[in-house]
Design an enzyme around this catalytic site. Structure first.
Site, PDB file in Angstrom:
ATOM      1  N   ILE A  84      23.856  -1.042 -83.842  1.00 39.62           N
ATOM      2  CA  ILE A  84      24.363  -2.272 -83.234  1.00 39.62           C
ATOM      3  C   ILE A  84      24.578  -2.089 -81.735  1.00 39.62           C
ATOM      4  O   ILE A  84      24.149  -2.921 -80.921  1.00 39.62           O
ATOM      5  CB  ILE A  84      25.680  -2.698 -83.911  1.00 39.62           C
ATOM      6  CG1 ILE A  84      25.406  -3.211 -85.325  1.00 39.62           C
ATOM      7  CG2 ILE A  84      26.401  -3.756 -83.086  1.00 39.62           C
ATOM      8  CD1 ILE A  84      24.632  -4.516 -85.387  1.00 39.62           C
ATOM      9  N   VAL A  86      21.174  -2.015 -79.987  1.00 40.17           N
ATOM     10  CA  VAL A  86      20.537  -3.328 -79.832  1.00 40.17           C
ATOM     11  C   VAL A  86      21.269  -4.147 -78.778  1.00 40.17           C
ATOM     12  O   VAL A  86      20.642  -4.805 -77.936  1.00 40.17           O
ATOM     13  CB  VAL A  86      20.506  -4.079 -81.178  1.00 40.17           C
ATOM     14  CG1 VAL A  86      20.148  -5.556 -80.977  1.00 40.17           C
ATOM     15  CG2 VAL A  86      19.499  -3.439 -82.125  1.00 40.17           C
ATOM     16  N   GLU A  87      22.586  -4.102 -78.795  1.00 38.80           N
ATOM     17  CA  GLU A  87      23.365  -4.954 -77.911  1.00 38.80           C
ATOM     18  C   GLU A  87      23.275  -4.546 -76.446  1.00 38.80           C
ATOM     19  O   GLU A  87      23.064  -5.403 -75.577  1.00 38.80           O
ATOM     20  CB  GLU A  87      24.834  -4.960 -78.358  1.00 38.80           C
ATOM     21  CG  GLU A  87      25.091  -5.672 -79.668  1.00 38.80           C
ATOM     22  CD  GLU A  87      24.895  -7.178 -79.575  1.00 38.80           C
ATOM     23  OE1 GLU A  87      24.833  -7.720 -78.452  1.00 38.80           O
ATOM     24  OE2 GLU A  87      24.804  -7.811 -80.640  1.00 38.80           O
ATOM     25  N   THR A  88      23.440  -3.271 -76.155  1.00 35.81           N
ATOM     26  CA  THR A  88      23.570  -2.865 -74.740  1.00 35.81           C
ATOM     27  C   THR A  88      22.874  -1.555 -74.386  1.00 35.81           C
ATOM     28  O   THR A  88      23.159  -0.979 -73.346  1.00 35.81           O
ATOM     29  CB  THR A  88      25.061  -2.715 -74.361  1.00 35.81           C
ATOM     30  OG1 THR A  88      25.655  -1.691 -75.170  1.00 35.81           O
ATOM     31  CG2 THR A  88      25.821  -4.025 -74.550  1.00 35.81           C
ATOM     32  N   TYR A 100      17.420 -10.341 -85.731  1.00 31.04           N
ATOM     33  CA  TYR A 100      18.407  -9.424 -85.174  1.00 31.04           C
ATOM     34  C   TYR A 100      18.857  -8.425 -86.227  1.00 31.04           C
ATOM     35  O   TYR A 100      18.897  -7.214 -85.978  1.00 31.04           O
ATOM     36  CB  TYR A 100      19.617 -10.208 -84.653  1.00 31.04           C
ATOM     37  CG  TYR A 100      20.755  -9.331 -84.182  1.00 31.04           C
ATOM     38  CD1 TYR A 100      20.871  -8.978 -82.846  1.00 31.04           C
ATOM     39  CD2 TYR A 100      21.709  -8.846 -85.072  1.00 31.04           C
ATOM     40  CE1 TYR A 100      21.909  -8.162 -82.400  1.00 31.04           C
ATOM     41  CE2 TYR A 100      22.746  -8.036 -84.643  1.00 31.04           C
ATOM     42  CZ  TYR A 100      22.837  -7.694 -83.313  1.00 31.04           C
ATOM     43  OH  TYR A 100      23.856  -6.877 -82.889  1.00 31.04           O
TER      44      TYR A 100
END
Length: 338
Positions: A125, A128-130, A316
């Site tokens: 997670i 993927v996010e940052t 996602y």
């Protein structure tokens, strides 16, 4: 508690500097917006904020047209799964994930134990996010939320609510309201929490008295794990499986919703079966996605649905899961080889 105690020291310092920060001739003085008076009244009357401080914050907030443009044209809405996957499933992101896991192995192990969420899912997670904190966003959160709350009518109610949550968050955590940067939608930190999620799920995982998921990877790891646990992640349960089709296939079963609504047995009657021997009584959602080499067929289980609570997108969730598995394979392989 008297009012001066309710407004933290960093907030009082920020208030003194706000008018100096706001440039002359800024694109928007949100303290003068037609909706501003009601917002200020709400923060003062409902939450006991200092009126001058809230007004000065709205004065300093700047309208960003690029934020509105981005909201009007979300990239994912016109992207195939094949293109989407290439963005997130890359050797560099996998390698960086392995490095992040190595650096924070003890914290990830503790989060997995305390929250019942696999370390690889937490890493996936954040990846993927940052990109593990490398790209947390470049917009000031107050600018993003004010722009969307006051100048994006379609979602004004939601984002004014998030601006309210943001002010509460910075007071609760003793943060500088102008210091945080995030996405164009006001999401923050390693795991990109919007303010309401920050207040609901962020945890002080290193016990330093502050839940800081923006600058503190330990708190970020614990907070992502807490989010998943609170949304019903089941340790050891399957997430997603490839689907095997048999004629005739009931095409109406595909992409009918993110929440599992049919049992695997019911999907099988419609010509859609899981490739692995899974419990036929568990509910699943069937997906048909346009991959790089043609259509791909998947069944998502309850844990897959939990991932979509983080971001309401099947693509996602699939990308985050696949990234997590590739990181885990490489990390555990390296550990075993030692």
């Amino acid at each position: 508690m008297i009012l001066s105690k309710l407004i933290s020291t960093p907030l009082r310092r920020a208030a003194a500097a706000l008018l100096l920060v706001a440039p002359l001739g800024a694109a928007a003085d949100y303290s003068q917006h037609e909706k501003a008076a009601a917002f200020v009244d709400k923060m003062v009357e409902k939450h006991s904020f200092d009126r001058d401080w809230v007004v000065s914050l709205l004065t300093a907030a700047e309208k960003k047209q690029s934020i509105i443009d981005a909201m009007e044209r979300p990239a994912e809405s016109v992207m195939t799964w094949g293109r989407y996957r290439k963005i997130f499933i890359q050797d560099s992101r996998i390698n960086q994930g392995v490095d992040f896991w190595r650096e924070h192995a003890d914290t990830l192990a503790r989060a997995e134990k305390e929250f019942g969420v696999p370390a690889e899912m937490i890493v996936g997670i954040i990846g993927v996010e940052t990109r593990y904190g490398r790209n947390k966003g470049s917009y000031r959160v107050v600018d993003a939320l004010a722009t969307l709350g006051f100048d994006f009518p379609r979602r004004s109610t939601f984002f004014l609510g998030q601006l309210e949550e943001y002010l509460l968050m910075v007071r609760e955590q003793d943060f500088d309201a102008l210091s945080f940067k995030g996405s164009y939608a006001g999401a923050m930190g390693y795991g990109q929490f919007i303010p309401s999620s920050y207040r609901a799920y962020a945890v002080d995982f290193d016990d330093d008295g502050q839940a800081d998921i923006v600058n503190n990877p330990v708190d970020a790891i614990g907070s992502v794990a807490n989010y998943f646990a609170r949304h019903g992640w089941t340790m050891g349960a399957p997430v997603v499986d490839a689907a095997v089709l048999s004629e005739p296939v009931d095409e109406t079963l595909f992409n009918a919703g993110l929440k599992p609504s049919k049992t695997l047995a019911e999907l099988k009657l419609g010509g859609i079966a899981s490739a692995s021997p899974l419990d036929p009584s568990q509910k699943a959602t069937a997906m048909k996605l346009e991959g790089a080499k043609g259509d791909e067929y998947w069944v998502g289980l309850q844990n897959f649905y939990v991932i979509t609570r983080y971001n309401h997108s099947a693509m996602y969730a699939l990308a985050a899961h696949q990234l997590s598995q590739l990181i885990a394979e490489q990390y555990r392989g390296a550990v075993a080889a030692k």
